[in-house]
Scaffold this active site. Structure first.
Site, PDB file in Angstrom:
ATOM      1  N   ASP A  11      46.659  38.085  33.088  1.00 17.76           N
ATOM      2  CA  ASP A  11      45.833  36.959  32.693  1.00 17.76           C
ATOM      3  C   ASP A  11      44.473  37.517  32.238  1.00 17.76           C
ATOM      4  OD1 ASP A  11      44.703  34.252  32.661  1.00 17.76           O
ATOM      5  OD2 ASP A  11      43.683  34.863  34.496  1.00 17.76           O
ATOM      6  N   MET A  12      43.754  36.735  31.470  1.00 16.90           N
ATOM      7  CA  MET A  12      42.474  37.230  30.950  1.00 16.90           C
ATOM      8  C   MET A  12      41.277  36.665  31.708  1.00 16.90           C
ATOM      9  SD  MET A  12      43.298  37.476  26.852  1.00 16.90           S
ATOM     10  CE  MET A  12      41.587  37.897  26.507  1.00 16.90           C
ATOM     11  N   ASP A  13      40.952  35.393  31.503  1.00 15.94           N
ATOM     12  CA  ASP A  13      39.756  34.819  32.127  1.00 15.94           C
ATOM     13  C   ASP A  13      39.924  34.736  33.645  1.00 15.94           C
ATOM     14  OD1 ASP A  13      37.940  33.829  29.783  1.00 15.94           O
ATOM     15  OD2 ASP A  13      39.991  33.314  29.222  1.00 15.94           O
ATOM     16  N   THR A  45      47.861  34.760  28.530  1.00 16.10           N
ATOM     17  CA  THR A  45      46.628  33.985  28.605  1.00 16.10           C
ATOM     18  C   THR A  45      46.790  32.555  28.122  1.00 16.10           C
ATOM     19  OG1 THR A  45      44.320  33.945  27.830  1.00 16.10           O
ATOM     20  CG2 THR A  45      45.942  34.865  26.320  1.00 16.10           C
TER      21      THR A  45
END
Length: 247
Positions: A11-13, A45
């Site tokens: 995942d990014m954020d 994401t």
């Protein structure tokens, strides 16, 4: 180094990215080490492709990507494998809910991201829709929106923060996206490490060989994960790679 895992789905954020939306230098170093040792690193994401791509380029990734919470799966950057579209009538209904509840909202189409202040001017049928979202810090309003969405049916409802709701077509999520990536790469879900912090990561964390929650993750994600690591601001991804890939 462990050969048990072959794909690292990030995942990014709130996971790969610190709160300042940057990848820490130490995280960049260790992701590149993992790639050099044959690990596939896949960005997974809720962001759209255009927003995710610069980070993939920073990391030198040429591997598949899962964007818009699984509504898009890419064989490689710019090489689309699959898109899942949302029914236009559902988008109309969700827009109406946002207006009635006076909530901030946004919607991803293939071409752009619309929001409450900049909504589509041409007929809504002219766009192909991928995801809808709401943000409100009013718990009661958010709960009311959730109840209406659940009554509509045909929707996959998650979040990327405790204050929002993210909606994809039913059956479309990061887990289905990563499963398709596994097929593309010829590996099994049991060979995947999936890392995240929010409800839109929950399905893939549950189904991966190793499900990892960040230290800053929502509690339900921590409860379902196999392990919990440091926060996104404390190089939690570095911990994952050091412990579970290089062992």
């Amino acid at each position: 180094m462990s050969n048990k895992y072959k794909l690292l789905a990030l995942d990014m954020d709130g996971t790969l990215l610190r709160d300042d939306h940057e990848i820490s230098p130490e995280t960049v170093i260790w992701i590149k080490k993992a790639v050099e040792h044959g690990i596939h690193v896949c960005l997974s994401t809720g962001r759209g492709f255009a927003s995710a791509l610069p980070y993939g380029e920073q990391l030198g990734l040429s591997t598949p990507m899962v964007t818009v919470n699984g509504s898009e799966v890419w064989k490689a950057p710019h090489d689309l494998y699959r898109r899942s579209y949302m029914d236009v009538q559902l988008v109309k209904d969700m827009y109406d809910i946002g207006i009635r509840k006076n909530s901030w909202f946004w919607a991803y189409s293939v071409d752009t991201v619309y929001n409450k202040e900049h909504w589509i001017q041409k007929p809504i049928e002219n766009e192909q829709w991928l995801k809808f979202g709401y943000h409100t810090e009013d718990h009661d309003v958010r709960h009311e929106i959730l109840m209406e969405l659940q009554n509509m049916g045909g929707l996959e409802i998650t979040n990327s923060s405790p204050f929002n709701l993210e909606i994809n077509p039913q059956g479309v999520n990061k887990a289905t996206g990563i499963l398709e990536v596994c097929r593309l790469l010829g590996i099994e879900m049991s060979e995947v490490i999936a890392v995240g912090d929010s409800m839109n990561d929950l399905a893939v964390i549950q189904q991966a060989g190793l499900g990892v929650a960040m230290g800053n993750a929502q509690q339900v994600v921590k409860d379902e994960a196999d392990v919990v690591v440091a926060t996104n601001n404390e190089d939690g991804i570095v911990e994952v790679i050091q412990k579970y890939i290089f062992g």
